[in-house]
Design a protein around this motif. Sequence first.
Motif, short mmCIF file in Angstrom:
data_model
loop_
_atom_site.label_atom_id
_atom_site.label_comp_id
_atom_site.label_asym_id
_atom_site.label_seq_id
_atom_site.Cartn_x
_atom_site.Cartn_y
_atom_site.Cartn_z
N ILE A 128 -15.31 -3.12 56.20
CA ILE A 128 -15.57 -2.05 55.24
C ILE A 128 -14.36 -1.13 55.10
CG2 ILE A 128 -16.97 0.02 54.82
CD1 ILE A 128 -19.32 -1.46 56.10
N LEU A 129 -13.69 -0.85 56.23
CA LEU A 129 -12.53 0.04 56.21
C LEU A 129 -11.40 -0.54 55.37
CD1 LEU A 129 -10.97 2.53 57.23
CD2 LEU A 129 -10.32 1.18 59.24
N THR A 153 -10.64 -9.92 56.96
CA THR A 153 -11.96 -9.79 57.59
C THR A 153 -12.59 -11.16 57.80
OG1 THR A 153 -12.29 -7.64 56.55
CG2 THR A 153 -14.24 -8.77 57.39
N SER A 207 -11.44 -3.42 53.39
CA SER A 207 -11.78 -4.07 52.12
C SER A 207 -12.38 -3.11 51.11
CB SER A 207 -12.78 -5.21 52.36
OG SER A 207 -12.30 -6.13 53.30
N VAL A 208 -12.96 -1.99 51.59
CA VAL A 208 -13.67 -1.09 50.67
C VAL A 208 -13.13 0.34 50.74
CG1 VAL A 208 -15.91 -0.19 49.98
CG2 VAL A 208 -15.75 -2.51 50.89
N LEU A 209 -13.30 0.97 51.90
CA LEU A 209 -13.02 2.41 51.98
C LEU A 209 -11.57 2.75 51.64
CD1 LEU A 209 -15.06 3.47 55.15
CD2 LEU A 209 -15.69 3.66 52.74
N LEU A 210 -10.62 2.10 52.32
CA LEU A 210 -9.21 2.44 52.09
C LEU A 210 -8.76 2.15 50.67
CD1 LEU A 210 -6.55 3.48 53.18
CD2 LEU A 210 -6.07 1.19 54.09
N ILE A 213 -17.31 -2.93 60.60
CA ILE A 213 -16.59 -1.66 60.49
C ILE A 213 -15.19 -1.87 59.93
CG2 ILE A 213 -15.56 0.21 61.83
CD1 ILE A 213 -17.96 0.01 63.74
N TYR A 214 -14.44 -2.82 60.52
CA TYR A 214 -13.08 -3.08 60.04
C TYR A 214 -13.10 -3.64 58.62
CZ TYR A 214 -11.13 -2.36 64.72
OH TYR A 214 -10.72 -1.82 65.91
N VAL A 252 -10.56 1.63 47.89
CA VAL A 252 -11.32 2.42 46.91
C VAL A 252 -10.88 3.88 46.93
CG1 VAL A 252 -13.62 3.30 46.34
CG2 VAL A 252 -13.32 0.88 46.88
N PHE A 253 -10.63 4.40 48.12
CA PHE A 253 -10.14 5.77 48.23
C PHE A 253 -8.82 5.93 47.48
CE2 PHE A 253 -7.19 8.65 50.40
CZ PHE A 253 -7.86 9.87 50.21
#
Length: 733
Positions: A709-710, A34, A712-715, A706-707, A717-718
Amino acid sequence: MKAIFKKDFLSYFRNVVGWLFLGINLVYFGIQMTTYNLLNGYANVNYPLSFLAIVFTIMLPILTMRSFAEERKNKTDQLLYTAPVSVFKIVAGKYLAMLLIFGILCGIICVTPFIMHFYGEIPVSENYLSIFGFFLFGAAEIAIGLFISSLFENVIIAAIVTYVILLFGMFSNTMVSNFGADNLFTKFVSIFNIIGPCDDLFSGVLSLKGIVYYASIIFLCFFLTIQVIEKRRYKISKKTFSFTAFSATGIVIAIAAVICGNVLIQKVPVKYSEIDFTQEKLYKLSKETKSYLKKYKTDTMIYVYGTKSAVSDIEKKTLQEMKETNSHIKVKYVDPSTNPSFAEQYTSDSLSAGSLIVVNNSTTTSNGSGAAASSGSATTAASSQRFKVVSASDIFLTDMDYSTYQSYTTGYDGEGQIISALTYVSSKDMPKIYELTGHDEVAVSGTFSAAIQKLNLEDDSFSFLNTDAVPDDCNLLIINAPQSDFSMNDVTKLKAYIDGGGKVMINFEFSAVSKLTNLKAMLTEYGVTVPDGIVVENDADYYSSSQLFILPNVESTDATTDLIGKLSVITPYSVAMQYNSDDGSGNTYTPILTTSDSSFIKGAYTTADDINNISDGTITKDDSDIAGPLTVGLRVDTSAGGQLTLYGSAYTFVDNTNEIVSGRNEKLFSQSISSAVPDKISDTVSIPSKSYNNSYITVSQKLVMIYGILFSVLLPVFLIIFGIVLWGVRRKY
């Protein structure tokens, strides 16, 4: 093997280890991607991968420590070793299970270049070669961790030992560099440099040596792991294992085979062992250089100031390939710590690591001191040899970032500088060119001034105000972008030089052409007219961002070798030259650059203000405009033996324009000079510098967020939360 592979692979995801491994690695990669790629716009993932290699090395032991050490701790290894499965299949199953987990990580990373290509032109081959290099690096580290896990029963000890060994391999290259000398110790330590071959792949070079190195690590660790398991399989009751003569012999043979394989691959010439995937072909010699070296017959020694570890990889590769291409060229590294006075034989200047001293070893002359003039005077008997000093600052081009007041490397000119030095030390004299002044001409500068030097030409200037004629030693006269007209006296002197067999290059600046009444009148005597106005191109295939940024058709001439065709050079804001090839004058007219049939001369546009007043970005043809095709580059060989090389735009030969076409304008400039005085510049070539300028992408702040967060965080962390929940549910039931 399939059952073992399936069992191990699923076991990593039935607890939190596999999810944690993927999640943490993706967090760090997402942050770097990012910041470096999306926010700063760099179009190559090699930097995020370089950072991830360190994180991966730290995280890897939590993956590999379980493979055999945990089996021993839980006593399940006895069931494994007594199963009707070969040891090879046991080891292969466990290794492939971990390799697949790592492959999932690499597969997710492979999406990054695909996303970036929507936001700009990216070096696709370099990106995926970097990911391939990271995969090989990871595969080798997994093999090391697998072997270490087979040695211990305690998983913590296995993890710590793996961690220490891998970090030593990661930073061994730094240790060698800090040691500052090439000796037996540094050579031994460099063997363990596990990240070194990956650096080649990250930089855009597919190295057979690197692939063999990683393959040999995987093979050796695989073999040693099998040996350990074989001994334990048949001696389960023992707490330690011992090697029989057979296994010891096998280990010795395996190690010897790995060493011999890597030694032999190092002997393979660079031209056969490496493929350059970089856009600028930074690590391979150009066709012009190879052609030149095939004809080079002078015994030459190139002294490299500094140890091998202190000199950049790109410079070492250039020197190595030159040495392999021509047996007359020898390369020797000089360690300044052990030979501090060596450079004083050739120059009084202080040299930095990577500087070169190119010496003609076949003859001794009195010309040596002249060769050192640009770098200091020779002070000893070395001055009896013809030599040239090439500073490291000339090899690597730099620029200043005035926002931070820090310099940064923008290009590599090692190939061109070395060829220039070879030409100098093998020649007897230096031709001379002059730049005319007195009419507000613009001095040739930057890359193009360096190109003159690389041709081993002496560059001087003079004005007709203080001389009665063009100097007798002038081999070529350059008139670059004159802004004011020539006097009749100046025209007489210039015409006398041309009629006497002189060679002249004139580069016009469109807004000044209407003022050059006397100069244009002189050109008409040689059958050439230069109409007022600017060339406009209407065919989209023949212009770049603007109708005034012409991509002319490059005709086949002595000045255009390897440049013939469209999309090769660019000539912005150009005027045109007109001529009649059947005028009966005895002159020979050779077009160099031509436009399409749709082009025309916009006669109303004669000043910069005219161009600035274009409102809608489209220029249309009026009935009074001269229609194309047009000539924007022309050579005239006069009946009296003189020569005129005319280019419609001096902007063709400035650095900013040259960068647009990756140095091909510089090549046109150099070859135009070489073809104008071929008898004075025989068997020489000027190699353009190679730009370090990265490809860039442009991503909006919204999409960066958006990218970011996707990835670095969402993917990640999920993945981690899903793994923890799954593990908790399985423990509960």
